[in-house]
Design an enzyme around this catalytic site. Structure first.
Site: not given
Ligand code: BDR
Ligand code: CA
Length: 301
Positions: A229-231, A189
């Site tokens: 935008m990790h998720d 990420t």
């Protein structure tokens, strides 16, 4: 289509992940459960409802755990703002959560649907509670694609990533559940930053792009160079696994001491006799991620 349940703590990147999951026709989002994490659970529940309402969809949202299993709760409002989704006015008319707890809703949906994939993008408290209350659900979950963890250092402490750090005891239960896990952690990420250029383009695209642009410009993670935008990487993985390099490893979680919340991956495969419990994402095509992100939003209103 891929049937999924998202367990989430919106949160700006969670909101973007929900946006993709709600709108991509290859994904069938059956249920959203909320957990305390980036902000308190009353706020994460309201935020999930706001995103679903923004797209005029009717996807059930259930409120979950108010705090981690053991560790005291610490939010991440310094990153995601006091509301968890700052910078955009979603109005006050966004409906209510269903009349079931997250654990009850997870149980009922998993037992009713065959082959559902669980996608946690917050800490794993609801999932750990679900497994201890209803162990029978485990054989009905196809896999878990979870944002969290890292094999290359943390973002909370030098060892721990935020979702695992928030509730390490829950993470330990999830990793030892026997369900195959795809670990979508900081190793990917932090490589797939949404570039300045991508963020600018979003702002000029359409109503969804404007909404995401507003949230992202209030996001205190990353730098001018780009925003993680990790998720969203979990949804990108579900749709485009070919963009990732993964390696099967045994992953366990540190639940005490200075490295509390660290995911410990057996890179050598030695101690566990070659047995693995996770497919760990190690690399990602960052350009592809940016292109895909813009492409998805361009198809929305
Ligand atoms: C994770 O922590 C949260 O703040 C983000 O929403 C993401 O799920 C990244 O470490
Ligand atoms: Ca999150």
């Amino acid at each position: 289509t891929t049937k999924i349940i998202m367990d989430t703590d919106p949160g700006i990147d969670d909101a973007a992940a929900l946006t993709m999951a709600i709108n991509d026709p290859a994904i069938d989002l059956k249920l959203v459960t909320a957990v305390a994490g980036n902000v308190t659970v009353d706020k994460t529940t309201a935020n999930a409802l706001k995103i679903i309402h923004f797209f005029s969809k009717d996807i059930p949202v259930a409120a979950g755990a108010e705090q981690p299993l053991i560790k005291p709760f610490e939010d991440a409002a310094r990153i995601h703002g006091e509301s968890g989704m700052p910078g955009y006015d979603f109005g006050n008319d966004y409906g209510k959560p269903i009349d079931k707890t997250a654990v009850e809703a997870l149980h009922d949906t998993i037992m009713a649907e065959d082959e559902v994939i669980l996608v946690p993008t917050g800490s794993y408290t609801n999932i750990a509670l679900l497994f201890s209350e209803y162990p029978e659900v485990k054989s009905h979950i196809k896999k878990i694609v979870a944002m969290g963890g890292s094999v290359s250092g943390g973002n909370m402490t030098s060892a721990a990533e935020f979702n695992v750090f928030t509730d390490p005891d829950a993470a330990r239960i999830m990793y030892n559940s026997g369900i195959p896990i795809v670990m979508v952690g900081l190793d990917v990420t932090l490589k797939a930053l949404l570039t300045k250029d991508t963020i600018e383009k979003l702002g000029q695209m359409n109503k969804t792009g404007e909404m995401l642009h507003a949230l992202i410009t209030h996001y205190n993670d990353g730098s001018d160079e780009g925003r993680p935008m990790h998720d969203v990487n979990t949804i990108f993985y579900l749709l485009h696994p070919e963009a990732f390099t993964t390696k099967k490893m045994w992953v366990d979680v540190q639940t005490a001491g200075p490295a509390i919340g660290a995911t410990v991956a057996d890179i050598r495969g030695a101690y566990h006799d070659g047995k693995t419990n996770a497919d760990v994402c190690l690399d990602i095509d960052a350009n592809y991620f940016n292109q895909w992100f813009l492409d998805e939003v361009s198809k929305m209103n």
